[in-house]
Design an enzyme around this catalytic site. Structure first.
Site, PDB file in Angstrom:
ATOM      1  N   GLY A 182       6.080  -6.719   6.694  1.00 18.08           N
ATOM      2  CA  GLY A 182       6.986  -6.560   5.716  1.00 18.08           C
ATOM      3  C   GLY A 182       8.330  -6.683   6.248  1.00 18.08           C
ATOM      4  O   GLY A 182       9.452  -6.397   5.649  1.00 18.08           O
TER       5      GLY A 182
ATOM      6  N   GLU B 277       9.791   1.911  10.767  1.00 19.83           N
ATOM      7  CA  GLU B 277       8.592   2.304  10.674  1.00 19.83           C
ATOM      8  C   GLU B 277       8.158   3.138  11.912  1.00 19.83           C
ATOM      9  O   GLU B 277       7.748   4.284  12.178  1.00 19.83           O
ATOM     10  CB  GLU B 277       7.681   1.325  10.474  1.00 19.83           C
TER      11      GLU B 277
ATOM     12  N   THR C 217       1.132  -1.023  -0.100  1.00 20.78           N
ATOM     13  CA  THR C 217       0.066  -0.189   0.077  1.00 20.78           C
ATOM     14  C   THR C 217       0.982   1.310  -0.120  1.00 20.78           C
ATOM     15  O   THR C 217       0.711   2.099  -0.770  1.00 20.78           O
ATOM     16  CB  THR C 217      -0.923  -0.018   1.129  1.00 20.78           C
TER      17      THR C 217
ATOM     18  N   LYS D  23       1.879  -3.917  12.677  1.00 21.83           N
ATOM     19  CA  LYS D  23       2.755  -3.671  11.698  1.00 21.83           C
ATOM     20  C   LYS D  23       3.898  -4.570  11.862  1.00 21.83           C
ATOM     21  O   LYS D  23       4.264  -5.194  12.876  1.00 21.83           O
ATOM     22  CB  LYS D  23       3.150  -2.102  11.591  1.00 21.83           C
ATOM     23  N   GLY D  24       4.674  -4.604  10.631  1.00 19.07           N
ATOM     24  CA  GLY D  24       5.724  -5.485  10.406  1.00 19.07           C
ATOM     25  C   GLY D  24       5.808  -6.777   9.770  1.00 19.07           C
ATOM     26  O   GLY D  24       6.894  -7.158   9.730  1.00 19.07           O
TER      27      GLY D  24
ATOM     28  N   LYS E 279      -7.971  -4.915   6.547  1.00 19.35           N
ATOM     29  CA  LYS E 279      -7.123  -4.725   7.561  1.00 19.35           C
ATOM     30  C   LYS E 279      -7.665  -4.417   9.014  1.00 19.35           C
ATOM     31  O   LYS E 279      -6.959  -4.512  10.055  1.00 19.35           O
ATOM     32  CB  LYS E 279      -6.117  -3.667   7.444  1.00 19.35           C
TER      33      LYS E 279
HETATM   34  C1  A5P Z   1       5.897  -3.349   6.889  1.00 19.74           C
HETATM   35  O1  A5P Z   1       6.847  -3.697   7.844  1.00 19.74           O
HETATM   36  C2  A5P Z   1       4.467  -3.495   7.381  1.00 19.74           C
HETATM   37  O2  A5P Z   1       4.547  -2.859   8.718  1.00 19.74           O
HETATM   38  C3  A5P Z   1       3.389  -2.959   6.399  1.00 19.74           C
HETATM   39  O3  A5P Z   1       3.100  -1.843   6.792  1.00 19.74           O
HETATM   40  C4  A5P Z   1       2.482  -3.744   6.561  1.00 19.74           C
HETATM   41  O4  A5P Z   1       2.916  -5.102   6.140  1.00 19.74           O
HETATM   42  C5  A5P Z   1       1.346  -3.722   5.418  1.00 19.74           C
HETATM   43  O5  A5P Z   1       1.771  -3.899   3.997  1.00 19.74           O
HETATM   44  P1  A5P Z   1       0.782  -4.085   2.766  1.00 19.74           P
HETATM   45  O6  A5P Z   1       0.221  -2.568   2.471  1.00 19.74           O
HETATM   46  O7  A5P Z   1       1.442  -4.896   1.656  1.00 19.74           O
HETATM   47  O8  A5P Z   1      -0.658  -4.944   3.372  1.00 19.74           O
END
Ligand code: A5P
Length: 229
Positions: A103, A109, A33, A100-101, A127
């Site tokens: 990713g 972040e 996103t 979060k996290g 979400k």
């Molecule tokens: C990254 O570390 C995360 O905190 C992202 O913000 C979270 O995984 C959202 O990712 P998407 O937008 O791909 O769902």
């Protein structure tokens, strides 16, 4: 109204544009996103609709995307002040508490989002949760302590899983590992996090209790703005 996840993410990212004005330093998030937002911001810059923007990025990956989109990138030290941070999330509850996290960028972040005057979360409606902990909570730990912390979390019945990248442990931008844990049904995430954070070697968790000021959520019925209560 569009309903596929990519279109909803794009709708949320587009709506976040009005949080940004000329000359701002923008914190750029990580994930699919946030990546859409980076590309939209690049388009605005190139079209001359927004000028003199600069960005602080929450990951090496986002630095790469921002550079490719033609957005000047500053280090956090250079910026000092971030006007607004825009980022996605994995879970959002009714009080705008987040997980979060997923990713892997949770540490940078949280640093960037706490440094920002305002933090705006952008997400598709999938979400939203009634209770945080539908998925796992990422816990960033120093490599030296990963195995022993995994053992301790196991004793707390958090079912830790060392995050992998292929066959090797995943390494974050700051050089750490991640243990993804469950939040037991009988416990509140804030209590679990308090307990986890007592252990030396835990660097940060993906629980963001009060960082978000605003959430822009795109669903089939349109885009909804939710303020912190
Ligand atoms: C990254 O570390 C995360 O905190 C992202 O913000 C979270 O995984 C959202 O990712 P998407 O937008 O791909 O769902």
């Amino acid at each position: 109204v569009a309903s596929d996840p990519a279109a909803l993410k794009r709708a949320a990212a587009l709506a976040a544009l009005k949080e940004v004005s000329e000359g701002m330093v923008v914190g750029l998030g990580t994930g699919s996103t946030a990546a859409i937002f980076v590309s939209i911001l690049g388009d605005e810059l190139r079209a001359g609709r927004l000028r003199s923007l600069r960005a602080v990025c929450t990951s090496v990956e986002t630095e790469r995307l921002a550079a490719a989109a033609g957005i000047p990138v500053l280090t956090l030290d250079e910026a000092m002040v971030i006007d607004v941070a825009i980022d996605g999330a994995d879970e959002i509850d009714r009080s705008l508490r987040l997980i979060k996290g997923h990713g892997g960028a949770l540490l940078r972040e949280k640093i960037v989002e706490q440094s920002a005057e305002r933090f705006v979360v952008i997400a598709d409606a999938s979400k939203q949760v009634d209770r945080l902990g539908r998925g796992r909570l990422p816990v960033e730990v120093v490599r030296f302590a990963a195995a022993t912390l995994s053992h301790r979390f196991d004793r707390l019945e958090l079912d830790p899983r060392l995050r992998l990248s292929g066959h090797s442990p995943f390494v974050t931008d700051e050089g750490h590992h991640i243990l993804d844990v469950i939040i037991p049904q009988t416990q509140d995430i804030a209590d679990v996090v308090e307990e986890i954070r007592r252990f030396a070697g835990v660097v940060e968790t993906g629980f963001f209790p009060d960082e978000a000021d605003l959430a822009i959520i795109a669903g089939e019925q349109g885009v909804r703005i939710r303020n912190r209560r």
